[in-house]
Enzyme design. Structure first.
Site, mmCIF file in Angstrom:
data_model
loop_
_atom_site.group_PDB
_atom_site.id
_atom_site.type_symbol
_atom_site.label_atom_id
_atom_site.label_comp_id
_atom_site.label_asym_id
_atom_site.label_seq_id
_atom_site.Cartn_x
_atom_site.Cartn_y
_atom_site.Cartn_z
ATOM 1 N N ARG A 7 0.062 26.080 11.025
ATOM 2 C CA ARG A 7 0.842 26.116 10.060
ATOM 3 C C ARG A 7 0.336 26.875 8.789
ATOM 4 N NH1 ARG A 7 3.276 20.963 8.137
ATOM 5 N NH2 ARG A 7 1.271 20.082 9.404
ATOM 6 N N GLU A 55 20.661 26.313 7.461
ATOM 7 C CA GLU A 55 19.850 27.304 8.551
ATOM 8 C C GLU A 55 20.740 28.567 8.942
ATOM 9 O OE1 GLU A 55 19.900 24.134 8.885
ATOM 10 O OE2 GLU A 55 18.004 23.510 8.253
ATOM 11 N N ASP A 114 9.050 12.277 14.700
ATOM 12 C CA ASP A 114 10.479 12.560 14.709
ATOM 13 C C ASP A 114 11.537 12.448 15.798
ATOM 14 O OD1 ASP A 114 10.716 12.359 11.802
ATOM 15 O OD2 ASP A 114 10.017 14.356 11.662
ATOM 16 N N ARG A 164 2.548 22.082 14.939
ATOM 17 C CA ARG A 164 2.299 21.262 13.690
ATOM 18 C C ARG A 164 0.951 20.777 13.374
ATOM 19 N NH1 ARG A 164 6.128 18.394 10.467
ATOM 20 N NH2 ARG A 164 5.256 16.494 9.510
#
Lengths: 307, 274
Positions: A7, A55, A114, A164
């Site tokens: 990222r 989105e 998550d 990530r």
């Protein structure tokens, strides 16, 4: 020292590209702090469009921007950037071959905390099946830099799938991006085709098996268009093929390689997510282990083909 | 003094009829086509192509052009008729619409001269138009963007994502025209999934809203000119129309949303529109 987070590598590279090319526009859906779109927002706010948590609209707006000569990069988590906006990517962008770049951040199960809703174990499959689409899964941060530059420099709708978390680079810093499968380690018994974080794990598996099984490791960062000739050539002189990906074993890298090898009569074993959703975990390694995405799983697959 | 000459109004009303006739010819006999929604929007489209918009049919990608996007992509035949009559391609080509591999598909396809974006999956055209409008503004260009939206199409959530984003970003080069014919594919909108009150919704999202009779040419021209004069916010023209307008047996009839015409209906439609 080279950046170890995809990222960060993406954000830094995109900012540099924005400085060089006035046509590049960056769109975020309220996750710029994570996708690193915020780097562009902070330095060049006129080139960054906050689209809010919408989105689908972001994808179609990007199509419109491309229609008037802009090079839009849309950012969100992969499950939203690609998954939620699938129809817009198909209808608004891909049919018309518009020059839109979609960045699926926190892809695979790299957003370990998550849970299933945020873990994209199917995005390679549903992006790859869209005609006109290019799908790129960089092996590491170094290759992310090269891939981002490639996307800005070449026309067409492209999907970039990013991890990530931080991990070690396995490709060279400052290399030029190649869309061809690239051999990172030579071997003569088994060929492993891998993408993303699994490339590094495949290299470790090959090292662990050194002396007993000779393993060739190939980085397949461009899953579409896939150089079929090259895949066949790299599979032909070994006994079998293993694919390794942080994605479902259905429709992803494994599927693409098996399609490429359809006339080769070569055994293929898949290392990937076994047609199930992920779940939350306290750390990345735990979820990778739970889903069968470890060095040991690759070694086991390699050994199974040697029997 | 009248704002618009009688000759202008008459000629545009004739263009509206001409586009409807082209649509009927395009559909032909015995093959389903979107008659109703084409006829409801024909006067709006005639005013855009033959009064308001700047374009060059010999150079469809001309940088100075205004943009028309057919968000209600199922009435592609209406846009094709306007493009053919404006000189983008031969009117004879309308007769080959939907033939295998032919460039005039059932829904507008990027690559057809004069078509700016592909549409057909409802709800996306306004977002595409917003992207074009924002891109033009970034480059300080004066071109305008017109998006024709269906009233049934407002069931799609993405319309409201785009409405909210445009209300926030305030591109005054963007004009949405809502063809409020009151019927969706399965029946009256108020009985299926009611999208009323339309004008109030667009106002609440921060748009300049103008309500008109979508078959009154003078009102259409006034609204289009007022939209261009409005600064600091996008404009939504809510045009009250009649589905199937101009064809007695199709006016206000749900069945003609997407229907084949018999030989007799075909002849009658052309005769009534002459």
């Amino acid at each position: 020292m080279a950046e170890r987070n995809q990222r960060m590598a993406y954000g830094q590279t995109l900012l540099e590209l924005c400085r060089e090319n006035p046509d590049i526009v960056v769109l975020d859906a309220d996750l710029g702090g994570s996708t690193m779109g915020k780097m562009i927002e902070l330095e060049m706010p006129e080139r960054h469009i906050e689209m809010g948590i919408a989105e689908a609209n972001m994808a179609s707006v990007a199509g419109g921007l491309a229609r008037v000569g802009k090079i839009p990069f849309t950012n969100s988590f992969a499950v939203f950037a690609a998954g939620r906006a699938y129809d817009q990517i198909r209808q608004s962008i891909s049919i018309g071959k518009l020059n839109v770049k979609i960045c699926g951040s926190s892809a695979g199960c790299s957003d370990f905390g998550d849970g299933a809703t945020h873990q994209s174990i199917d995005d390679i499959a549903y992006m790859r099946v869209i005609p006109n689409m290019t799908v790129i899964v960089p092996a590491d941060a170094n290759e992310t830099v090269a891939a981002t530059k490639y996307m800005a420099a070449n026309k067409g709708v492209m999907y970039l799938r990013l991890n990530r978390n931080e991990y070690d680079n396995v490709t060279l810093e400052n290399a030029v991006f190649s869309t061809d499968p690239t051999v990172l380690r030579e071997g003569s018994d088994i060929t492993v085709f891998a993408c993303g974080i699994m490339v590094g794990k495949a290299l470790k598996a090959a090292e662990n098996l050194k002396g007993s099984i000779s393993v060739r490791v190939v980085n397949v960062s461009t899953i579409k268009p896939l150089n079929r000739e090259k895949i066949c050539e790299l599979a032909r002189d070994t006994k079998g093929v293993v694919t390794a990906e942080e994605h479902s074993i259905i429709g992803g890298l494994g599927g693409a390689v098996a399609e490429a090898l359809r006339r080769e009569c070569k055994p293929v074993e898949f290392v990937g997510v076994n047609d199930e959703f992920g779940s939350s975990a306290h750390n990345y390694e735990d979820i990778l282990k739970l889903l069968g995405l470890t060095v040991e799983h690759i070694e086991e697959a390699i050994r199974s083909l040697m029997q | 003094m009248e704002a618009y000459s009688r000759e202008l109004i008459n000629s545009l009303e004739e263009k509206g009829k001409l586009l409807r006739r082209d649509c009927i010819k395009c559909i032909g006999v015995g093959v389903a086509g979107h008659v109703g929604g084409s006829c409801s929007a024909a006067d709006l489209v005639a005013a855009l192509y033959f009064y308001k918009m700047k374009y060059d049919p010999k150079n469809p990608e001309w940088e100075g052009r205004d943009y028309f996007l057919l968000s209600k992509g199922h009435v592609g035949i209406l846009q094709y008729s306007a493009l053919a009559e404006a000189g983008f391609f031969p009117t004879e080509d309308l007769l080959h619409c939907k033939e295998p591999g032919f460039y005039l598909q059932g829904h507008p396809h990027l690559g057809t001269p004069g078509v700016e974006v592909g549409t057909g999956s409802l709800g996306q055209g306004l977002s595409l138009g917003l992207g074009i409008a924002l891109g033009l503004q970034m480059d300080h260009k004066p071109n305008r963007v017109y998006v024709l939206v269906g009233d049934g199409e407002q069931n799609e959530g993405q319309i409201w994502e785009a409405a909210m984003a445009a209300g926030a970003k305030k591109p005054d080069n963007l004009c949405a025209i809502i063809d409020n014919n009151g019927l969706q594919a399965q029946g009256p909108i108020r009985d299926r999934l009611d999208s009323a009150p339309i004008a109030d919704k667009w106002k609440a999202f921060g748009w300049n809203v103008i309500e008109i009779d979508g078959h009154n040419m003078e009102e259409i021209l006034k609204a289009l000119d007022a939209a261009e004069a409005t600064k600091g916010k996008p404009t939504a023209i809510v045009a009250h129309t009649i589905k199937g307008k101009g064809i007695s047996f199709a006016e206000g009839v749900t069945g003609f949303h997407n229907a084949p015409l018999s030989k007799e209906q075909y002849e009658q439609a052309l005769s009534e529109l002459s």
